[in-house]
Design a protein around this motif. Sequence first.
Motif, short mmCIF file in Angstrom:
data_model
loop_
_atom_site.label_atom_id
_atom_site.label_comp_id
_atom_site.label_asym_id
_atom_site.label_seq_id
_atom_site.Cartn_x
_atom_site.Cartn_y
_atom_site.Cartn_z
N PRO A 271 6.77 -5.64 -23.80
CA PRO A 271 7.33 -5.51 -22.45
C PRO A 271 6.36 -4.74 -21.55
N GLU A 272 6.00 -5.34 -20.43
CA GLU A 272 4.99 -4.74 -19.56
C GLU A 272 5.49 -4.65 -18.12
N ILE A 273 5.02 -3.60 -17.45
CA ILE A 273 5.29 -3.43 -16.03
C ILE A 273 3.96 -3.25 -15.32
N TYR A 274 3.76 -4.04 -14.26
CA TYR A 274 2.52 -4.00 -13.49
C TYR A 274 2.78 -3.25 -12.18
N LEU A 275 1.85 -2.35 -11.83
CA LEU A 275 1.94 -1.59 -10.59
C LEU A 275 0.78 -1.96 -9.68
N ALA A 276 1.02 -1.87 -8.38
CA ALA A 276 -0.01 -2.23 -7.40
C ALA A 276 -1.04 -1.11 -7.29
N TYR A 277 -2.33 -1.48 -7.32
CA TYR A 277 -3.38 -0.47 -7.29
C TYR A 277 -3.38 0.29 -5.98
N ARG A 278 -3.07 -0.35 -4.90
CA ARG A 278 -3.07 0.34 -3.60
C ARG A 278 -2.03 1.45 -3.55
N GLN A 279 -1.05 1.41 -4.44
CA GLN A 279 -0.04 2.46 -4.49
C GLN A 279 -0.25 3.41 -5.66
N ASN A 280 -1.20 3.09 -6.55
CA ASN A 280 -1.44 3.90 -7.75
C ASN A 280 -2.93 3.87 -8.07
N ASP B 239 0.83 -1.20 0.00
CA ASP B 239 0.00 0.00 0.00
C ASP B 239 0.87 1.24 0.00
N SER B 240 0.24 2.41 0.23
CA SER B 240 0.96 3.68 0.18
C SER B 240 2.00 3.82 1.28
N GLY B 241 1.88 3.03 2.35
CA GLY B 241 2.86 3.11 3.42
C GLY B 241 4.06 2.20 3.21
N ALA B 242 4.03 1.36 2.18
CA ALA B 242 5.12 0.43 1.91
C ALA B 242 5.94 0.92 0.72
N PRO B 243 7.15 0.40 0.55
CA PRO B 243 7.96 0.77 -0.62
C PRO B 243 7.22 0.45 -1.91
N ALA B 244 7.38 1.31 -2.91
CA ALA B 244 6.70 1.10 -4.19
C ALA B 244 7.27 -0.14 -4.88
N VAL B 245 6.39 -1.00 -5.39
CA VAL B 245 6.81 -2.26 -5.98
C VAL B 245 6.25 -2.39 -7.39
N ALA B 246 6.83 -3.32 -8.13
CA ALA B 246 6.40 -3.58 -9.51
C ALA B 246 6.62 -5.04 -9.83
N VAL B 247 5.84 -5.53 -10.78
CA VAL B 247 6.02 -6.87 -11.34
C VAL B 247 6.27 -6.70 -12.84
N LEU B 248 7.29 -7.38 -13.36
CA LEU B 248 7.62 -7.31 -14.79
C LEU B 248 7.13 -8.58 -15.49
N ASN B 249 6.81 -8.45 -16.77
CA ASN B 249 6.60 -9.68 -17.52
C ASN B 249 7.95 -10.16 -18.07
N ARG B 250 7.97 -11.35 -18.63
CA ARG B 250 9.22 -11.96 -19.09
C ARG B 250 9.94 -11.05 -20.08
N GLU B 251 9.19 -10.47 -21.03
CA GLU B 251 9.81 -9.64 -22.05
C GLU B 251 10.47 -8.41 -21.44
N ALA B 252 9.78 -7.77 -20.49
CA ALA B 252 10.35 -6.59 -19.85
C ALA B 252 11.58 -6.94 -19.03
N ALA B 253 11.55 -8.07 -18.32
CA ALA B 253 12.70 -8.49 -17.52
C ALA B 253 13.91 -8.77 -18.41
#
Length: 854
Positions: free
Chosen positions: A662-671, A549-563
Amino acid sequence: MRDFWIDLRFAIRLLAKNPAFTAVALLALAFGIGANTAIFSVVDGVLLDPLPFPDSQRLYRVWELESQERSQVSFTHPDFRELKRQSRSWDPLAAYQFDNFNLTGGQQPEQLRAAKVSADLFSLLRVPALEGRTIDARDQEGRGSQVTVLSHRLWQRQYGGRPIIGDTIELDGKPFEVVGVMPPGFSFPYETPWDLFIPLGTPAESQLEQRNLFVLGRLAPAVQLSRAEEEMRILAQRLAQTRPPDEQDVSIGLVSMHEHIVGDLSLTLWLLMAAVGLVLLIACTNIATLLLARSREREKEIGVRLAIGAGRGRIVRQMLTESVLLAVLGGGLGVTAAFWALDALLALAPSTLPRLDEVTIDPGVLLFSLAVTLATGLIFGLLPALQGSRADLHDALSSASRGAAGTRGRRRWRNALVAAQVALAVVLLTGAGLVMRSLSQLSNVDPGFRTDILALGLVLPPNEYRSTQKISYFEQARENLSALPGVASAAAANFPPTRGQGIPSLVLRPAQSRDEEGQTLSQRVVTEGYFRTLGIGLLAGRAFRSSDDSGAPAVAVLNREAAQRLFPEAPAFRPRSAEVGQGDPGRGEVPGSSAGDQSAPASASARQVSRATGQRAGGAGTSQVVGAQIRMRGFDGRYTPLQVVGVVENTRPLGLESSAQPEIYLAYRQNAWSYMNILVRPTSGDPLALASSVRSALWEIDAQRPFFGVSSLAGSIDLISVATPRFRAWLLGSFSAVATLLAIIGLYGVISYWVGSRRRELGTRMALGAASTDILSMVLRQGMATTLTGVAAGLLLALALARFIGSLLFQVSPFDPLTFLSVPLLLAGVAFAACYLPARRAARVDPALALRSE
């Protein structure tokens, strides 16, 4: 004129005396001309007719072209202002952007497709309002109350066409004064017809650099396109000087509005037009073959007419009158059938085909049909008329000449016409085979996610929902939906598969300091449970958790192509264990995921089960990617640090024919976003069956939130990727089947006539000792020689034309060996059967009866 009426009455009597021939000919012509009329009406309405705006040929879409792939991108507000201020070739330039509004205050809330437009748009299109007025400069500058112009569809649907000018409606909880209603049929842009229009206004500071403006221009009077292109080249150079060094490769492209709307559909429509043209040509050669055979039977009649003084020209005119009459009758039946066929054609056409509501059989189409009808009558009638008028007077009047004399020339022409029919059928069958093979390949593509998903969009207005309220809404929505009977999982995303390509975002690794060193990734904001709901395999790390969430460090998940693009030195991701689908599909687990992401789907289609729904990656690459720190540039140009917590498998979100992006996923609770799509996976059955209960569960949270775009992901994929290829394959397959049938009928007719006209010869051969098998073999050789000649010519023609449909094929070569081998074998097999029947009849000729009858 008197001679013409005499010829016409004689032609009518002649056709009436031969009902079998007349019926076959009329049926072939009716299909050929009717199919041409129906397809041409679509080509005319979509491709040839100008857009329904005055001087629409001077309308152009203006695009900025990205420096690397030269793909079209929209403009920022400052860039548009500069273009409008400095350009002199346009009268005028206008801009618009898409938006959505919730219409409230009625019996049921409704999500409306809206456009924020500059004041020049309606004057550029030269379309006045039906009621009231359109948006003007005063509205755009915000010097009065907030105003809106309604589409005719919305006016009728929501307000029943009652007087509404001056009334106030509520959009996203704000009052808007209705100042105008557009006329019926006004549909702009074609790809997304709008429900209402509001002034573009001045964007917020945070939105100035967003590329969300579409620009449309009308060439000024007497200005040529070349001058406008040169002006845009100069303006692009000036824009480049205002940008950072790494963004100065700027160019601007112009595309006619007509070309922009039609896109690559023109090739499909012209291909179908060529196909029905070939069908009509085959029908013409078929009838010409029958007329040649009939001219042999009419030799005595023609000889008598020549003997009493008729000239050759008179004979040709008489026979052409017969063929043109036949064509006119067939054309009348064809045009009548075309009205019915057009309705069926439009029902089969994909909804993505533009301008379908403008397709009709108008006077221009009828004129085309008349021209085709007259040309058809002349094409199939000319050769038999010329051949028939060459009858030798002595031979024609001599009864002893029947069966042999004067038949060699006609026989060559008949064989040539049948070979031509076979050749054209080979071309059509080959094209249809390639298109069907392509459709099969496309249908077997795994999109990388489950498609048995219900999707529906909604917007939470920022003035009513703060970030924390948005997060609470979707948390409650997931709880309510998960508790519904028949729901296996639920999640949400701003741009799920098939509903947008995400937001292009520049991402840098920690060691990178310059923009040109980064990678542009497609950004998607998703809630927890997203990867599990869509069955997207987790290759390494973990999925999003409620603690992100907004109180935690900002995180992301990559797909294989982006990684792999961001970390090219890392070994490729390889699942250690077997795919879940090979074991028990209900017991696979996603390592490292949250509690809501643990189990794989309990029920899935065979294709979806066979895809891994989440495996831990092996190799040293995991530690180099998971846990890495990256930075992503925001709309304001600032970089936000993100920690990579997981890597997921690639998907094909833009369609089955697209490659992995290439895709990057962001957490909704932080965005927290306002525009989102609810995704619901059923335990079994059709996901659309859940639509009503899903709406009710969401309205329990907020009854004023309307939903839009209710569909399944399977239906969306079908519409985006499969509908047009299926439409193309279905029509080509139908046309090629009819063409093959006509060619085989022609072959059968020629061989039957050949057997009938040579009964005496066949009887003599058998009387002299020829066996039945010899006669059978001789007749088969006659028919198959003609067939194989046509097949060879057709293959050469198909090879020459195949490259023109290469852009319509998916994972199939235009010279596909399987297609080019199977089509000749299929046609040869059918032709052999058509030749065998008259050959068997010839082998059973009684020599005594044959000689006695002669």
